[in-house]
Scaffold this motif. Structure first.
Motif, PDB file in Angstrom:
ATOM      1  N   GLY A  84      37.941  -7.402  11.732  1.00 54.85           N
ATOM      2  CA  GLY A  84      37.638  -8.559  12.511  1.00 54.85           C
ATOM      3  C   GLY A  84      36.320  -9.146  12.580  1.00 54.85           C
ATOM      4  N   LEU A  85      35.270  -8.146  12.292  1.00 60.22           N
ATOM      5  CA  LEU A  85      33.843  -8.915  12.235  1.00 60.22           C
ATOM      6  C   LEU A  85      33.531  -8.950  10.938  1.00 60.22           C
ATOM      7  N   PHE A  86      34.016  -8.390   9.718  1.00 62.72           N
ATOM      8  CA  PHE A  86      33.152  -8.276   8.510  1.00 62.72           C
ATOM      9  C   PHE A  86      34.117  -9.406   7.659  1.00 62.72           C
ATOM     10  N   LEU A  99      49.178  15.345  21.049  1.00 63.70           N
ATOM     11  CA  LEU A  99      48.856  14.042  21.472  1.00 63.70           C
ATOM     12  C   LEU A  99      47.284  13.622  21.190  1.00 63.70           C
ATOM     13  N   GLU A 100      46.504  14.578  21.255  1.00 64.85           N
ATOM     14  CA  GLU A 100      45.092  14.226  20.542  1.00 64.85           C
ATOM     15  C   GLU A 100      45.016  13.829  19.269  1.00 64.85           C
ATOM     16  N   THR A 101      45.849  14.199  18.489  1.00 61.82           N
ATOM     17  CA  THR A 101      45.845  13.587  16.916  1.00 61.82           C
ATOM     18  C   THR A 101      46.292  12.188  16.869  1.00 61.82           C
ATOM     19  N   GLY A 102      47.281  11.997  17.680  1.00 60.04           N
ATOM     20  CA  GLY A 102      48.187  10.813  17.867  1.00 60.04           C
ATOM     21  C   GLY A 102      46.911   9.711  18.390  1.00 60.04           C
ATOM     22  N   LEU A 103      46.306  10.145  19.405  1.00 59.82           N
ATOM     23  CA  LEU A 103      45.292   9.138  20.144  1.00 59.82           C
ATOM     24  C   LEU A 103      44.129   8.914  19.141  1.00 59.82           C
ATOM     25  N   LEU A 104      43.660  10.108  18.304  1.00 60.25           N
ATOM     26  CA  LEU A 104      42.694   9.726  17.611  1.00 60.25           C
ATOM     27  C   LEU A 104      42.963   8.682  16.490  1.00 60.25           C
ATOM     28  N   LEU A 105      44.349   8.958  15.874  1.00 65.68           N
ATOM     29  CA  LEU A 105      44.739   7.955  14.791  1.00 65.68           C
ATOM     30  C   LEU A 105      44.668   6.421  15.428  1.00 65.68           C
ATOM     31  N   MET A 106      45.144   6.446  16.501  1.00 68.96           N
ATOM     32  CA  MET A 106      45.258   5.144  17.300  1.00 68.96           C
ATOM     33  C   MET A 106      43.936   4.485  17.549  1.00 68.96           C
ATOM     34  N   LEU A 107      42.942   5.444  17.844  1.00 69.45           N
ATOM     35  CA  LEU A 107      41.506   5.025  18.082  1.00 69.45           C
ATOM     36  C   LEU A 107      40.906   4.483  16.823  1.00 69.45           C
ATOM     37  N   GLY A 108      41.198   5.132  15.856  1.00 69.83           N
ATOM     38  CA  GLY A 108      40.467   4.925  14.333  1.00 69.83           C
ATOM     39  C   GLY A 108      41.135   3.452  13.833  1.00 69.83           C
ATOM     40  N   GLY A 109      42.647   3.617  14.152  1.00 66.92           N
ATOM     41  CA  GLY A 109      42.952   2.214  13.608  1.00 66.92           C
ATOM     42  C   GLY A 109      42.489   1.115  14.427  1.00 66.92           C
ATOM     43  N   LEU A 110      42.139   1.319  15.719  1.00 60.81           N
ATOM     44  CA  LEU A 110      41.643   0.087  16.522  1.00 60.81           C
ATOM     45  C   LEU A 110      40.193  -0.332  16.043  1.00 60.81           C
ATOM     46  N   VAL A 111      39.367   0.782  15.791  1.00 63.01           N
ATOM     47  CA  VAL A 111      38.146   0.717  15.288  1.00 63.01           C
ATOM     48  C   VAL A 111      37.919  -0.171  13.923  1.00 63.01           C
ATOM     49  N   LEU A 112      39.227   0.143  13.099  1.00 62.46           N
ATOM     50  CA  LEU A 112      39.192  -0.282  11.802  1.00 62.46           C
ATOM     51  C   LEU A 112      39.410  -1.793  11.820  1.00 62.46           C
ATOM     52  N   LEU A 113      40.426  -2.044  12.675  1.00 63.66           N
ATOM     53  CA  LEU A 113      40.813  -3.618  13.210  1.00 63.66           C
ATOM     54  C   LEU A 113      39.880  -4.241  13.549  1.00 63.66           C
ATOM     55  N   MET A 114      38.902  -3.781  14.550  1.00 60.45           N
ATOM     56  CA  MET A 114      37.685  -4.504  15.121  1.00 60.45           C
ATOM     57  C   MET A 114      36.621  -4.583  13.751  1.00 60.45           C
ATOM     58  N   ILE A 115      36.369  -3.619  12.954  1.00 54.27           N
ATOM     59  CA  ILE A 115      35.446  -3.860  11.769  1.00 54.27           C
ATOM     60  C   ILE A 115      35.895  -4.878  10.886  1.00 54.27           C
ATOM     61  N   MET A 165      32.924 -12.976   8.046  1.00 54.97           N
ATOM     62  CA  MET A 165      31.561 -12.873   7.340  1.00 54.97           C
ATOM     63  C   MET A 165      31.536 -12.886   5.796  1.00 54.97           C
ATOM     64  N   ALA A 166      32.435 -12.294   5.278  1.00 50.87           N
ATOM     65  CA  ALA A 166      32.867 -12.099   3.767  1.00 50.87           C
ATOM     66  C   ALA A 166      33.384 -13.542   3.313  1.00 50.87           C
ATOM     67  N   ARG A 167      34.194 -14.010   4.145  1.00 50.40           N
ATOM     68  CA  ARG A 167      34.747 -15.407   3.632  1.00 50.40           C
ATOM     69  C   ARG A 167      33.553 -16.393   3.662  1.00 50.40           C
ATOM     70  N   LEU A 168      32.860 -16.440   4.768  1.00 50.03           N
ATOM     71  CA  LEU A 168      31.853 -17.435   4.846  1.00 50.03           C
ATOM     72  C   LEU A 168      30.933 -17.343   3.543  1.00 50.03           C
ATOM     73  N   VAL A 169      30.461 -16.087   3.192  1.00 54.15           N
ATOM     74  CA  VAL A 169      29.350 -15.844   2.039  1.00 54.15           C
ATOM     75  C   VAL A 169      30.141 -16.108   0.884  1.00 54.15           C
ATOM     76  N   ASN A 170      31.255 -16.001   0.620  1.00 55.46           N
ATOM     77  CA  ASN A 170      32.210 -16.439  -0.497  1.00 55.46           C
ATOM     78  C   ASN A 170      32.152 -18.123  -0.588  1.00 55.46           C
ATOM     79  N   HIS A 171      32.487 -18.716   0.483  1.00 55.07           N
ATOM     80  CA  HIS A 171      32.568 -20.165   0.732  1.00 55.07           C
ATOM     81  C   HIS A 171      31.169 -20.650   0.430  1.00 55.07           C
ATOM     82  N   ILE A 172      30.132 -20.130   0.723  1.00 47.18           N
ATOM     83  CA  ILE A 172      28.627 -20.678   0.721  1.00 47.18           C
ATOM     84  C   ILE A 172      28.396 -20.372  -1.066  1.00 47.18           C
TER      85      ILE A 172
END
Length: 88
Positions: A75-77, A57-73, A80-87
């Protein structure tokens, strides 16, 4: 004389090791002891499974949490990368 081991329904409901142990207990006249031995075996199996479940259970929850953090990162970057490439 009808024994538990010969029943067709039993063969589909229980593992073979259980059926064999019950059959040996019936033949030897020690059915109570055979059932007691099987109960001890399954108690040990449940104990082992209940100790390992929190680890899975702990392993599964950590993997899901890691996936959510990756999605958030991403979603943020990515914007910004598209904006930099567009400029440039």
């Amino acid at each position: 004389h009808h024994c538990l081991q010969a029943s067709r329904d039993v063969k589909t409901l229980y593992p073979l090791s259980f059926i064999w142990t019950v059959g040996a207990g019936e033949r030897s006249g020690q059915l109570g002891r055979a059932l007691s031995d099987m109960a001890g075996y399954y108690e040990d199996e449940v104990e082992v499974a209940s100790r390992s479940f929190p680890l899975w259970l702990e392993t599964g929850l950590l993997l899901m949490l890691g996936g959510l953090v990756l999605l958030m990162i991403l979603g943020l970057f990515l914007p910004m990368a598209r904006l930099v490439n567009h400029i440039t």
